[in-house]
Design a protein around this motif. Structure first.
Motif, PDB file in Angstrom:
ATOM      1  N   ASP A   1      -3.233   6.192   0.953  1.00 41.52           N
ATOM      2  CA  ASP A   1      -4.580   5.656   1.151  1.00 41.52           C
ATOM      3  C   ASP A   1      -5.217   5.152  -0.130  1.00 41.52           C
ATOM      4  N   GLN A   2      -4.760   5.638  -1.265  1.00 39.71           N
ATOM      5  CA  GLN A   2      -5.478   5.357  -2.499  1.00 39.71           C
ATOM      6  C   GLN A   2      -4.664   4.637  -3.569  1.00 39.71           C
ATOM      7  N   GLN A   3      -3.442   4.207  -3.233  1.00 39.49           N
ATOM      8  CA  GLN A   3      -2.630   3.553  -4.249  1.00 39.49           C
ATOM      9  C   GLN A   3      -1.953   2.294  -3.691  1.00 39.49           C
TER      10      GLN A   3
ATOM     11  N   ARG B   1     -12.625   3.801  -5.639  1.00 38.42           N
ATOM     12  CA  ARG B   1     -13.343   4.424  -4.536  1.00 38.42           C
ATOM     13  C   ARG B   1     -14.797   3.984  -4.469  1.00 38.42           C
TER      14      ARG B   1
ATOM     15  N   ARG C   1       0.834  -1.196   0.000  1.00 43.04           N
ATOM     16  CA  ARG C   1       0.000   0.000   0.000  1.00 43.04           C
ATOM     17  C   ARG C   1       0.869   1.247   0.000  1.00 43.04           C
TER      18      ARG C   1
ATOM     19  N   ARG D   1      -4.050   2.912  -8.729  1.00 47.00           N
ATOM     20  CA  ARG D   1      -4.965   3.652  -7.867  1.00 47.00           C
ATOM     21  C   ARG D   1      -6.125   2.753  -7.469  1.00 47.00           C
ATOM     22  N   LEU D   2      -6.415   2.710  -6.180  1.00 48.22           N
ATOM     23  CA  LEU D   2      -7.501   1.887  -5.684  1.00 48.22           C
ATOM     24  C   LEU D   2      -8.840   2.504  -6.039  1.00 48.22           C
TER      25      LEU D   2
ATOM     26  N   GLN E   1     -14.496  -2.178  -4.495  1.00 44.43           N
ATOM     27  CA  GLN E   1     -13.166  -2.361  -3.898  1.00 44.43           C
ATOM     28  C   GLN E   1     -13.001  -3.749  -3.296  1.00 44.43           C
TER      29      GLN E   1
END
Length: 239
Positions: free
Chosen positions: A15-17, A38, A12, A35-36, A42
């Motif tokens: 928070d988003q990748q 949103r 990780r 990129r995760l 998920q």
């Protein structure tokens, strides 16, 4: 560029990748930054980040980038048992850590990719007597990395020279060798496949010893190959 791939490592990043090291069929090991999502997908996508996940990945190669940015990452083939059976899961985490170091600089190698996929598929489907899988797997992996020992050189009473990756009659002058009793087991496993390996029974101490020697073997042949942190966890599972 489109390729099948095997996720070797995920980390990780914020928070988003997530950073993924993927051994791809067409380009060898490639680092990606993803990129995760949103949205509500998920949970479904989380399976893509798991070590040893088999994925389809699409990206536009950028030679000067440290990390490639994929346009799409999806599951290629889902595992049925590997992520859910505790012994297999621990074995898989160990193998993923090992492969992330062994294949860190590996270029395109179709034969190696096929070997990895077919081997992991065998483990996923195996129902019993697969405790020695990782021993046989790692010994045969050396074939694709250029230091497979020649079993035809083995004779009764031979030592195994870890540094030269060969069986020798005389005890080496340096400490990187295996005594004849254990060397005989090395050549036996090198002659076996995943089905025939069931004929050899190893207790937990012998199996741990075998893995420690294999890690040392790889450290002697791959520059900067580190200690494997998950080796101790794997040993505990077989207690």
């Amino acid at each position: 560029m489109h390729s099948h791939g095997i996720v070797l490592r995920s980390l990780r990043y914020g928070d988003q990748q997530v950073i993924l090291n993927v051994f791809t069929e067409t380009s060898g090991t490639v680092p990606f930054i993803v990129r995760l999502p949103r949205n509500g997908k998920q949970g479904l996508r989380a399976s893509v980040w798991q070590p040893l996940a088999l994925v389809d990945i699409l990206w536009e190669p950028r030679l000067r980038m440290n990390f490639q940015k994929p346009q799409e990452v999806t599951l290629w083939q889902p595992w049925h048992d590997l992520p859910f059976q505790p012994v297999k899961t621990t074995m898989g985490l160990f193998l993923a850590e090992f492969l992330s170091h062994a294949l860190a600089s590996e270029q395109e190698n179709g034969a190696l990719f096929d070997f990895l996929v077919s081997s992991l598929q065998w483990l996923d489907a195996a129902e019993e007597r697969y405790a020695n899988f990782h021993v046989v797997f790692l010994l045969h992996l050396s074939r694709f990395l250029g230091f497979l020992p020649n079993v035809d050189d083995w004779t009764e009473g031979a030592y195994f020279d870890l540094q030269a990756a060969s069986f020798v009659r005389a005890r080496p002058a340096y400490p990187f060798y295996i005594e004849p009793a254990e060397a005989a087991l090395v050549q036996k496993f090198l002659r076996m496949d995943y089905r025939s390996m069931r004929a050899v029974r190893l207790n937990r101490n012998a199996r741990r010893r075998a893995l420690e020697l294999i890690v040392l073997f790889y450290r002697l042949h791959i520059p900067e190959f580190p200690e494997i942190k998950s080796l101790g966890v794997l040993a505990e599972v077989f207690e």
